[in-house]
Design an enzyme around this catalytic site. Structure first.
Site, PDB file in Angstrom:
ATOM      1  N   ASP A  32       0.831  -1.214   0.000  1.00 56.87           N
ATOM      2  CA  ASP A  32       0.000   0.000   0.000  1.00 56.87           C
ATOM      3  C   ASP A  32       0.858   1.255   0.000  1.00 56.87           C
ATOM      4  OD1 ASP A  32      -2.761  -1.199   2.093  1.00 56.87           O
ATOM      5  OD2 ASP A  32      -1.694  -2.053   0.377  1.00 56.87           O
ATOM      6  N   VAL A  34       3.693   1.850  -1.313  1.00 58.27           N
ATOM      7  CA  VAL A  34       4.221   2.186  -2.651  1.00 58.27           C
ATOM      8  C   VAL A  34       3.109   2.818  -3.474  1.00 58.27           C
ATOM      9  CG1 VAL A  34       5.065   1.174  -4.816  1.00 58.27           C
ATOM     10  CG2 VAL A  34       5.974   0.386  -2.604  1.00 58.27           C
ATOM     11  N   TYR A  35       1.884   2.215  -3.404  1.00 58.46           N
ATOM     12  CA  TYR A  35       0.746   2.741  -4.166  1.00 58.46           C
ATOM     13  C   TYR A  35       0.482   4.194  -3.735  1.00 58.46           C
ATOM     14  CZ  TYR A  35      -3.869   3.233  -6.269  1.00 58.46           C
ATOM     15  OH  TYR A  35      -4.933   3.677  -7.023  1.00 58.46           O
ATOM     16  N   ASP A  36       0.425   4.403  -2.422  1.00 60.51           N
ATOM     17  CA  ASP A  36       0.105   5.753  -1.906  1.00 60.51           C
ATOM     18  C   ASP A  36       1.159   6.775  -2.337  1.00 60.51           C
ATOM     19  OD1 ASP A  36      -1.179   4.425   1.241  1.00 60.51           O
ATOM     20  OD2 ASP A  36      -2.042   4.578  -0.774  1.00 60.51           O
ATOM     21  N   GLU A 111     -24.350 -19.151  -9.908  1.00 59.93           N
ATOM     22  CA  GLU A 111     -23.598 -18.009  -9.344  1.00 59.93           C
ATOM     23  C   GLU A 111     -24.130 -17.684  -7.963  1.00 59.93           C
ATOM     24  OE1 GLU A 111     -24.579 -14.747 -11.907  1.00 59.93           O
ATOM     25  OE2 GLU A 111     -23.421 -15.532 -13.578  1.00 59.93           O
ATOM     26  N   LYS A 113     -25.775 -15.275  -5.397  1.00 60.41           N
ATOM     27  CA  LYS A 113     -26.658 -14.119  -5.583  1.00 60.41           C
ATOM     28  C   LYS A 113     -26.245 -13.053  -4.561  1.00 60.41           C
ATOM     29  CE  LYS A 113     -31.457 -12.696  -6.247  1.00 60.41           C
ATOM     30  NZ  LYS A 113     -31.390 -11.488  -5.380  1.00 60.41           N
ATOM     31  N   ARG A 134     -30.765   0.416 -10.656  1.00 63.52           N
ATOM     32  CA  ARG A 134     -31.734  -0.338 -11.462  1.00 63.52           C
ATOM     33  C   ARG A 134     -33.072   0.396 -11.505  1.00 63.52           C
ATOM     34  NH1 ARG A 134     -35.491  -4.178 -10.064  1.00 63.52           N
ATOM     35  NH2 ARG A 134     -36.077  -5.640 -11.713  1.00 63.52           N
TER      36      ARG A 134
HETATM   37  N1  LIG Z   1     -27.638 -10.363  -7.355  1.00 64.39           N
HETATM   38  C1  LIG Z   1     -26.950 -11.134  -8.203  1.00 64.39           C
HETATM   39  O1  LIG Z   1     -25.879 -11.652  -7.844  1.00 64.39           O
HETATM   40  C2  LIG Z   1     -27.455 -11.353  -9.606  1.00 64.39           C
HETATM   41  C3  LIG Z   1     -26.791 -12.251 -10.490  1.00 64.39           C
HETATM   42  N2  LIG Z   1     -25.686 -12.952 -10.082  1.00 64.39           N
HETATM   43  N3  LIG Z   1     -27.239 -12.423 -11.758  1.00 64.39           N
HETATM   44  C4  LIG Z   1     -28.325 -11.724 -12.186  1.00 64.39           C
HETATM   45  O2  LIG Z   1     -28.744 -11.913 -13.460  1.00 64.39           O
HETATM   46  C5  LIG Z   1     -29.558 -10.876 -14.037  1.00 64.39           C
HETATM   47  C6  LIG Z   1     -29.367 -10.918 -15.524  1.00 64.39           C
HETATM   48  C7  LIG Z   1     -30.503 -11.721 -16.049  1.00 64.39           C
HETATM   49  C8  LIG Z   1     -31.653 -11.437 -15.120  1.00 64.39           C
HETATM   50  C9  LIG Z   1     -31.031 -11.085 -13.746  1.00 64.39           C
HETATM   51  N4  LIG Z   1     -29.001 -10.849 -11.391  1.00 64.39           N
HETATM   52  C10 LIG Z   1     -28.588 -10.664 -10.107  1.00 64.39           C
HETATM   53  O3  LIG Z   1     -29.283  -9.797  -9.338  1.00 64.39           O
HETATM   54  C11 LIG Z   1     -30.453  -9.229  -9.951  1.00 64.39           C
HETATM   55  C12 LIG Z   1     -30.450  -7.734  -9.943  1.00 64.39           C
HETATM   56  C13 LIG Z   1     -31.901  -7.317  -9.983  1.00 64.39           C
HETATM   57  C14 LIG Z   1     -32.704  -8.503  -9.541  1.00 64.39           C
HETATM   58  C15 LIG Z   1     -31.702  -9.598  -9.195  1.00 64.39           C
HETATM   59  O4  LIG Z   1     -31.409  -9.483  -7.806  1.00 64.39           O
END
Ligand SMILES: NC(=O)c1c(N)nc(OC2CCCC2)nc1O[C@@H]1CCC[C@@H]1O
Length: 325
Positions: A32, A34-36, A111, A113, A134
């Site tokens: 850090d 060095v970065y700073d 994935e 969420k 959003r």
């Molecule tokens: N919150 C998340 O990690 C997440 C994710 N990993 N992937 C998606 O794919 C989208 C794209 C297609 C439709 C939803 N949405 C996510 O969150 C959305 C944001 C709005 C509603 C969901 O929480």
């Protein structure tokens, strides 16, 4: 280029590289200090030569004056939501619907969420030009100044592409605990959870406050059709986002069957407390774009994805309280 211009160009390049390693790859390549020291050198050189300040210089992340309010932004591509699954039966119904529509020869990507605030980021020729919440999925609030302060959001991409990406802004658990601790000491109202803290931080009109909240992001989608970038699956799209310099969540898993997805869900139901950030479920997506196109969308969410939601903790304690009384 004179030597000052050369040094400023070199400092921008080094600080971008070091910042990417630290904030995006979570894998610092210099201490850090060095970065700073390099950042302070750049700040001093820019002060003497304001005409040499790059728009995407790391010194330009935290804007000056607070805004009067947030402009509304209509998303170029609607930001969809996800339909929910709450148990194994819902998941198997989802899987059966997919197989009825496109047959058995497909795969999923699972994935985490992320439990944060959905955001949209617009880049023109590789430069970050606009960021928005959003909102209702069609119209959001323009919060570019606040998003610029998030170190994991690149101000310049590794390729000069014009692209719109979507992701989740979140507050790591440790930052949330420290923030509430300091608010407690100041007699301020506490945030209920990291999601509210992240949303509250991005709704601040003064970017200096957002900059102080240690927010981060994971990017998980390209707005519009990924085919335009020569990609034909979700897995490839996530890899492409990483090559552009975006942070994407590495805990994703390629799953051949819904049973593999359920195993992934069980593993993370167990492992969730060990994560540095909060998640409220697991998102399951059909991988290939050709299959996603075949399955299409309802008015508000894709038919090719579903969010398995973890049971809410408070509900469990309520049930337990009733049992225990
Ligand atoms: N919150 C998340 O990690 C997440 C994710 N990993 N992937 C998606 O794919 C989208 C794209 C297609 C439709 C939803 N949405 C996510 O969150 C959305 C944001 C709005 C509603 C969901 O929480």
């Amino acid at each position: 280029m004179n030597e000052i211009e050369q040094r400023i160009a070199e400092l921008n390049k080094l600080l971008h590289e070091y910042g990417h390693a630290y904030y995006v790859l979570d894998n610092p390549i210099v201490p850090d200090a060095v970065y700073d020291q390099l950042l302070n050198e750049l700040i001093a050189l820019e002060k003497e030569n304001p005409s040499l300040i790059y728009p995407d210089s790391p010194t330009q992340r935290v804007g000056g004056t607070p805004l009067q309010g947030f402009k509304k932004v209509t998303h170029a591509f609607p930001m969809l939501s996800l339909s929910n699954a709450f148990n194994e039966l819902d998941l198997r119904d989802f899987d059966r619907r997919i197989r009825q529509a496109i047959g058995d020869d497909f795969s999923y990507v699972c994935e985490l969420k992320i439990d944060g605030l959905a955001i949209s980021l617009r880049y023109e020729d590789g430069i970050f030009v606009q960021g928005a919440t959003r909102g209702d999925g069609v119209v959001g609030e323009e919060i570019t100044a606040n998003l610029r302060t998030i170190r994991s959001i690149p101000l310049r991409l590794k390729e000069p592409v014009t692209i719109e990406v979507r992701g989740e802004a979140y507050m790591p658990k440790k930052s949330f605990e420290a923030l509430n601790q300091s608010r407690q000491e100041k007699g301020l109202e506490l945030f209920a959870n990291p999601r509210n803290a992240a949303a509250g931080s991005l709704r601040q009109l003064d970017p200096k406050i957002a900059a102080s909240r240690n927010l981060s992001t994971f990017i998980y989608a390209i707005g519009g059709d990924g085919e335009a970038y020569g990609i034909d699956s979700h897995a490839e799209m996530l890899d492409y986002l990483e090559t552009l310099g975006f942070p994407s969540n590495k805990e994703r898993k390629f799953c051949e069957t819904i049973d593999d997805c359920i195993a992934f869900i069980n593993m993370w139901t167990e492992n969730r407390p060990n994560l540095a950030y909060e998640i409220d479920g697991i998102v399951i997506k059909v991988n290939r774009y050709a299959h996603q196109d075949e399955l299409g969308y309802t008015a508000k969410s894709p038919r090719w994805a579903i969010a398995y939601k973890f049971p809410a903790e408070e509900a469990i304690t309520t049930v337990l309280d009733i049992d225990l009384t």
